[in-house]
Design an enzyme around this catalytic site. Sequence first.
Site, mmCIF file in Angstrom:
data_model
loop_
_atom_site.group_PDB
_atom_site.id
_atom_site.type_symbol
_atom_site.label_atom_id
_atom_site.label_comp_id
_atom_site.label_asym_id
_atom_site.label_seq_id
_atom_site.Cartn_x
_atom_site.Cartn_y
_atom_site.Cartn_z
ATOM 1 N N ASP A 67 0.852 -1.183 0.000
ATOM 2 C CA ASP A 67 0.000 0.000 0.000
ATOM 3 C C ASP A 67 0.889 1.235 0.000
ATOM 4 O O ASP A 67 1.790 1.369 0.837
ATOM 5 C CB ASP A 67 -0.917 0.019 1.221
ATOM 6 C CG ASP A 67 -2.034 -1.008 1.130
ATOM 7 O OD1 ASP A 67 -2.105 -1.727 0.113
ATOM 8 O OD2 ASP A 67 -2.833 -1.096 2.087
ATOM 9 N N HIS A 214 3.620 -2.396 3.267
ATOM 10 C CA HIS A 214 3.503 -0.973 2.941
ATOM 11 C C HIS A 214 4.867 -0.443 2.508
ATOM 12 O O HIS A 214 5.886 -0.810 3.099
ATOM 13 C CB HIS A 214 3.043 -0.163 4.158
ATOM 14 C CG HIS A 214 1.711 -0.574 4.688
ATOM 15 N ND1 HIS A 214 1.533 -1.709 5.460
ATOM 16 C CD2 HIS A 214 0.480 0.003 4.563
ATOM 17 C CE1 HIS A 214 0.248 -1.813 5.773
ATOM 18 N NE2 HIS A 214 -0.407 -0.792 5.258
#
Length: 263
Positions: A67, A214
Amino acid sequence: MKNVGRIERLLQRHRGGALIFLCALLMLVGSVRFGDAVVQTSSRAGDRELPIYSVDTEKKQVALSFDAAWGNEDTQQILDILAKHNVHVTFFMTGGWVSDYPEDVKKIQAAGHDLGNHSENHKNMSQLSKEECISELMEVHNKVKELTGVEMHLFRPPYGDYDNEVILTAQECGYYPIQWSVDSLDWKNYGMQSILDTVLKHKNLEPGAIILCHNGAEYTAQALDALLAGLKEQGYEVVPISELIYKENYHMDHTGKQISDVS
């Protein structure tokens, strides 16, 4: 579908009533093609509409996803490590990240990774109206298309937050909603070894798992080389989400596992 070109042109306009009319039309016809993707609304389990948490497959494959919503300090390092291992993954990007780091978006696409939609402003989608959800999806969709020519078709709701309307709205706008079954917890910044132990010993690490990481987290890039080596040692092939999921003829079980209807 003969009207796809017209539909895609309408989507680019992404203005209130026109989009709501369009998405209602897509719901009526049942499916729509974006590039090579055919999205069908087959995500219901009981009375719930579910994103794809994992995939039922006999292939020993898992998907790794990142992400991208904040910084880009480690983006190049992540790309270099992925290239070293000849691995392709999926990056879910917010509109703000795309605007701030357009060259990184181009690098990700050029390296052969999936470009995924993580909404324009990283809001809790279940708290928005349908029109607002459409805007959150289509603003970043059109940014990425203008920048790279890519029609994104993978969507991860910010914070993993969704309800039935969010899932159906995403599908109506041409997206497969994607969750995860293995959370690396890298965002907690517990350290490199914590990421490795959390993923490689996770109870849900199995064929068809989707792993959440992430970029911009403190230790993720440091752990990535060993993480990829550890997955390989366990016999897993890492693939992008677009290669792991079924595009049509599937149903979901109550855990959000996608199951093919083709024997």
